[in-house]
Scaffold this motif. Structure first.
Motif, PDB file in Angstrom:
ATOM      1  N   SER A  79       0.845  -1.192   0.000  1.00  8.27           N
ATOM      2  CA  SER A  79       0.000   0.000   0.000  1.00  8.27           C
ATOM      3  C   SER A  79       0.880   1.243   0.000  1.00  8.27           C
ATOM      4  CB  SER A  79      -0.888   0.019   1.240  1.00  8.27           C
ATOM      5  OG  SER A  79      -1.739  -1.090   1.252  1.00  8.27           O
ATOM      6  N   LEU A  80       0.287   2.361  -0.344  1.00  8.64           N
ATOM      7  CA  LEU A  80       1.047   3.608  -0.419  1.00  8.64           C
ATOM      8  C   LEU A  80       1.084   4.348   0.911  1.00  8.64           C
ATOM      9  CD1 LEU A  80      -0.225   5.035  -3.821  1.00  8.64           C
ATOM     10  CD2 LEU A  80       1.947   3.906  -3.359  1.00  8.64           C
ATOM     11  N   TYR A  81       2.232   4.889   1.194  1.00 10.46           N
ATOM     12  CA  TYR A  81       2.437   5.790   2.322  1.00 10.46           C
ATOM     13  C   TYR A  81       2.584   7.177   1.690  1.00 10.46           C
ATOM     14  CZ  TYR A  81       3.668   1.391   4.548  1.00 10.46           C
ATOM     15  OH  TYR A  81       3.653   0.103   5.013  1.00 10.46           O
ATOM     16  N   VAL A  82       1.642   8.065   1.946  1.00 10.39           N
ATOM     17  CA  VAL A  82       1.627   9.365   1.277  1.00 10.39           C
ATOM     18  C   VAL A  82       2.016  10.460   2.260  1.00 10.39           C
ATOM     19  CG1 VAL A  82       0.237  11.019  -0.035  1.00 10.39           C
ATOM     20  CG2 VAL A  82      -0.137   8.561  -0.325  1.00 10.39           C
ATOM     21  N   PHE A  83       2.940  11.306   1.814  1.00 10.53           N
ATOM     22  CA  PHE A  83       3.450  12.414   2.613  1.00 10.53           C
ATOM     23  C   PHE A  83       3.218  13.737   1.886  1.00 10.53           C
ATOM     24  CE2 PHE A  83       5.829   8.645   3.661  1.00 10.53           C
ATOM     25  CZ  PHE A  83       5.926   8.681   5.039  1.00 10.53           C
ATOM     26  N   GLY A 134      -8.405  12.188  -2.947  1.00  9.78           N
ATOM     27  CA  GLY A 134      -8.759  11.349  -4.089  1.00  9.78           C
ATOM     28  C   GLY A 134      -7.845  11.623  -5.272  1.00  9.78           C
ATOM     29  N   GLU A 135      -7.596  12.895  -5.552  1.00  5.84           N
ATOM     30  CA  GLU A 135      -6.703  13.263  -6.652  1.00  5.84           C
ATOM     31  C   GLU A 135      -5.263  12.872  -6.355  1.00  5.84           C
ATOM     32  OE1 GLU A 135      -7.042  17.342  -7.873  1.00  5.84           O
ATOM     33  OE2 GLU A 135      -9.234  17.240  -7.937  1.00  5.84           O
ATOM     34  N   VAL A 136      -4.859  13.029  -5.108  1.00  2.00           N
ATOM     35  CA  VAL A 136      -3.492  12.669  -4.721  1.00  2.00           C
ATOM     36  C   VAL A 136      -3.274  11.172  -4.920  1.00  2.00           C
ATOM     37  CG1 VAL A 136      -1.858  12.542  -2.793  1.00  2.00           C
ATOM     38  CG2 VAL A 136      -3.238  14.603  -3.111  1.00  2.00           C
ATOM     39  N   MET A 137      -4.197  10.360  -4.430  1.00  2.00           N
ATOM     40  CA  MET A 137      -4.056   8.911  -4.567  1.00  2.00           C
ATOM     41  C   MET A 137      -4.078   8.506  -6.042  1.00  2.00           C
ATOM     42  SD  MET A 137      -3.484   7.997  -1.527  1.00  2.00           S
ATOM     43  CE  MET A 137      -3.563   6.216  -1.559  1.00  2.00           C
ATOM     44  N   LYS A 138      -4.902   9.149  -6.827  1.00  2.60           N
ATOM     45  CA  LYS A 138      -4.985   8.848  -8.256  1.00  2.60           C
ATOM     46  C   LYS A 138      -3.653   9.171  -8.953  1.00  2.60           C
ATOM     47  CE  LYS A 138      -7.874   9.685 -12.282  1.00  2.60           C
ATOM     48  NZ  LYS A 138      -9.033  10.408 -12.816  1.00  2.60           N
ATOM     49  N   ALA A 139      -2.979  10.242  -8.524  1.00  2.00           N
ATOM     50  CA  ALA A 139      -1.704  10.625  -9.128  1.00  2.00           C
ATOM     51  C   ALA A 139      -0.621   9.577  -8.899  1.00  2.00           C
ATOM     52  CB  ALA A 139      -1.244  11.969  -8.572  1.00  2.00           C
ATOM     53  N   PHE A 142      -0.015   4.645 -10.429  1.00  2.00           N
ATOM     54  CA  PHE A 142       1.002   3.884 -11.182  1.00  2.00           C
ATOM     55  C   PHE A 142       1.912   3.071 -10.268  1.00  2.00           C
ATOM     56  CE2 PHE A 142       3.240   7.698 -10.028  1.00  2.00           C
ATOM     57  CZ  PHE A 142       4.566   7.313  -9.872  1.00  2.00           C
ATOM     58  N   MET A 143       2.056   3.474  -9.024  1.00  2.00           N
ATOM     59  CA  MET A 143       2.947   2.771  -8.096  1.00  2.00           C
ATOM     60  C   MET A 143       2.315   1.482  -7.561  1.00  2.00           C
ATOM     61  SD  MET A 143       4.613   5.924  -5.967  1.00  2.00           S
ATOM     62  CE  MET A 143       5.736   4.874  -5.038  1.00  2.00           C
ATOM     63  N   ARG A 144       1.050   1.308  -7.777  1.00  2.00           N
ATOM     64  CA  ARG A 144       0.348   0.131  -7.262  1.00  2.00           C
ATOM     65  C   ARG A 144       0.298  -1.004  -8.276  1.00  2.00           C
ATOM     66  NH1 ARG A 144      -0.140  -1.624  -3.344  1.00  2.00           N
ATOM     67  NH2 ARG A 144      -2.267  -2.301  -3.379  1.00  2.00           N
ATOM     68  N   LYS A 145       0.880  -0.801  -9.444  1.00  3.39           N
ATOM     69  CA  LYS A 145       0.804  -1.824 -10.504  1.00  3.39           C
ATOM     70  C   LYS A 145       2.074  -2.616 -10.604  1.00  3.39           C
ATOM     71  CE  LYS A 145      -2.498   0.893 -12.941  1.00  3.39           C
ATOM     72  NZ  LYS A 145      -2.907   1.633 -14.044  1.00  3.39           N
TER      73      LYS A 145
END
Length: 145
Positions: A79-83, A134-139, A142-145
């Motif tokens: 999963s993504l860790y977003v900062f 929502g926009e941040v996660m969408k940006a 590509f890292m989840r593929k």
């Protein structure tokens, strides 16, 4: 182990290529800052895990963000860790844990990393209208593929 090192250095190379284009904006995270977070995450991994930390920055709207995850050969990325990136609020801290995964990781294991902070502790909640998760996660999809 060689495959892991190749994957790690490929990520570093990709980060540096991305950083070159972002360095044109003086408000963008630098390659060194991004690498510091990547190393902090990598240090949390057991030596024999076969995983590497990968971080990428993006500008979404008027703000810069850094998303990180763990990658390994043959398995799906974590999963993504977003900062949230901000170099004005604090002279040392640059990246503030923004999503729940990042906040949990920060509170549990990264609290003493000087470059990191927690968004809710430093800026408060709710998020301003200029931050659309929502926009941040969408940006960073590509890292989840």
């Amino acid at each position: 182990m060689k495959k892991l090192l190749c994957a790690f250095f490929a990520g570093v190379l990709a980060s540096s290529l991305t950083a070159c284009s972002e360095d044109e904006d003086p408000n963008a995270p630098t390659y060194t800052e991004t690498s510091d977070v990547e190393v902090a995450l990598y240090k949390l991994l057991p030596e024999s895990s076969g995983k590497a930390a990968s971080c990428r920055s993006r500008k979404v709207g008027e703000h810069y963000y850094l998303a990180c995850n763990y990658i390994s050969m043959g398995t799906a990325p974590s999963s993504l860790y977003v900062f949230y990136y901000d170099k004005v609020k604090d002279p040392v801290k640059r990246f503030y844990a923004l999503n729940g995964k990042a906040m949990s990781l920060y509170d549990g294991q990264l609290k003493y990393e000087p470059i990191l902070g927690n968004y809710k502790d430093s800026f408060g909640l709710p998020l301003p209208e200029s931050i659309n998760m929502g926009e941040v996660m969408k940006a960073f999809e590509f890292m989840r593929k």
